[in-house]
Design an enzyme around this catalytic site. Sequence first.
Site, PDB file in Angstrom:
ATOM      1  CG  HIS B  61      18.753  69.507  70.213  1.00  0.00           C
ATOM      2  ND1 HIS B  61      18.896  70.803  70.075  1.00  0.00           N
ATOM      3  CD2 HIS B  61      19.188  68.800  69.220  1.00  0.00           C
ATOM      4  CE1 HIS B  61      19.392  70.950  68.991  1.00  0.00           C
ATOM      5  NE2 HIS B  61      19.707  69.711  68.293  1.00  0.00           N
ATOM      6  CG  HIS B 223      20.998  73.244  65.170  1.00  0.00           C
ATOM      7  ND1 HIS B 223      19.697  72.772  64.406  1.00  0.00           N
ATOM      8  CD2 HIS B 223      21.225  71.733  65.680  1.00  0.00           C
ATOM      9  CE1 HIS B 223      19.455  71.573  64.452  1.00  0.00           C
ATOM     10  NE2 HIS B 223      20.185  70.923  65.251  1.00  0.00           N
TER      11      HIS B 223
END
Lengths: 340, 340
Positions: B61, B223
């Site tokens: 991320h 995700h």
Amino acid sequence: MKKLVTAPETVVEDYLRGLALAHGDLLDVHTNPNFVLRADRPALSGREPQVAVISGGGSGHEPLHCGLVGPGMLHAAVPGPVFTSPPAPQIQAATMAADEGRGVLMIVKNYTGDVMNFETAAELCELDDVEVASVLVADDVAVEDSTFTAGRRGVAGTLVVEKIAGAAAARGDDLAAVTALAERAAASVRSMGVALRAGVNPNLGQATFDLAEDEIELGIGIHGEPGRERVPMRPAKEIIGSLMDAILADFEAGEATAADGDVLLFVNGMGATPDSELHLCFAHAYDACTARGIAVTRSLVGSYVTSLDMAGVSITLVRLDADLLAAWDAPCHTPALVRC
Amino acid sequence: MKKLVTAPETVVEDYLRGLALAHGDLLDVHTNPNFVLRADRPALSGREPQVAVISGGGSGHEPLHCGLVGPGMLHAAVPGPVFTSPPAPQIQAATMAADEGRGVLMIVKNYTGDVMNFETAAELCELDDVEVASVLVADDVAVEDSTFTAGRRGVAGTLVVEKIAGAAAARGDDLAAVTALAERAAASVRSMGVALRAGVNPNLGQATFDLAEDEIELGIGIHGEPGRERVPMRPAKEIIGSLMDAILADFEAGEATAADGDVLLFVNGMGATPDSELHLCFAHAYDACTARGIAVTRSLVGSYVTSLDMAGVSITLVRLDADLLAAWDAPCHTPALVRC
């Protein structure tokens, strides 16, 4: 070819509208013709007039140039259509608006259309008694001559020249001094890029070139122009090693071979490369410098000079003498780059 | 599935090495276990001790969280393997190292693994007399419960909570006050995202999910967890309109319905979305606010909370009272976010 676009024919205007809404404190966005001005002009902010540093060219490389307008960097930017040089009257309008009475330095990437249109605009402005100088950026060591270029292409090193010229202007240098420093910056910068996947041109709705699933292109241009060679996909360490070999060989072939002094290493994403990969590439590029006895003392990592949503990266290496270093280190405040 | 990776098993370490080399002035990067600390710790810099604000979670991320470490924001970040929560002993090591004697606030995204591991780490640290508080971020309005989550997922709004908590710590607030402000920030933030193309997991060498060439997923998780629905590709204006409808409906269903006060609009890229598209989306999101009488007074546009190299965007809307606004506006200096 999915893209976050509302209408292909208004992508530049839609981008500019977002830029204006998100950064109204920094930017004054004009349309028809399109150009972006610093919001803190002398008459509005009370600051002293400065030499105006401007740049521009085809769109599709954002945040270059419009996202780099602000104190300490560009006074104005002129976005053309995607991958198409802005016409001379558009550049002329931006130049006239940016001039604060101390002259304008145009920073021009070396593409034939840009060179011609900025030159014509400069001539038109001089008829109106605006003093104009220009500096050409041709930092891409990959190839001599290319699809849109005679000589070398101007790529990510342009940001470095813009930052350094903007710092000289901000401290009050006159047009000759800003131009001289920008020329030294342009002579000190070398770049080369790689593409893993082409970007998609919103006007055409298709990729700007084709690349097989197991293939990459070394030395790619920022409009997808051909590079040096297509090779099979390989580990990032080897890819970055190839780019660094080419850049360092070019430095060593020229005059700027002294390993002393400061060195800026700039790892630039081409639009669709995530931050983690850019930093991973930075580590490999840093290692290549260290292996040749070059101490990297300044860094920049991010997607600043892009090619739509191309996946890939470019490496820029800059040798900085004391003057260039001071200008690089000076503060700036733009949408895409902030230095305190 | 081409990515700029040298070895799949060392992507996190290679990223951290690049981060350390590029930002050695700001960061002190530890390995085995992996965590990133502010370089200006009190004993080294002479500044007054502060409450330490830390965060972490699975990698993939970036720049969240490691790229947001520095004065005015995080004191430490703990990167797990890609999309996998860091184990409790790793979080414990970071927490102990970050503590300056005034306690530690953990900012935790609401995923079951993170919640469990941060909680265990907090218990271990408290055995060593380090005072620990935690704030959960669950800003994603798309779905209740998800692949890795009970309740709502924590997504891009996490950056806002980190910024606000970091500002409270920087001005010297005690642990209770920093925690209280962070809790108010977490309660004031709503987000939702969209994917045009999945990211590629370097460990698996394949896309994290499949999406047809003419299909997008509204409400995607960071995700690649399922969102609300898959719909045919459409103009950006409609896509952003759908996200804004969901976010604004959620605000209106809650307590924070007052249209007065300041509003931050944050358009976040998912990793492979270029700056021009993010600004174009900002304009459409801004319009959606205006149409409902909401005045956007603060903005952030960039790829800060990504999902590998996913193409897409998320919108985060934050209602800021005077205290939250002051903390949002405070300076910070991190690799990915600089505010003067």
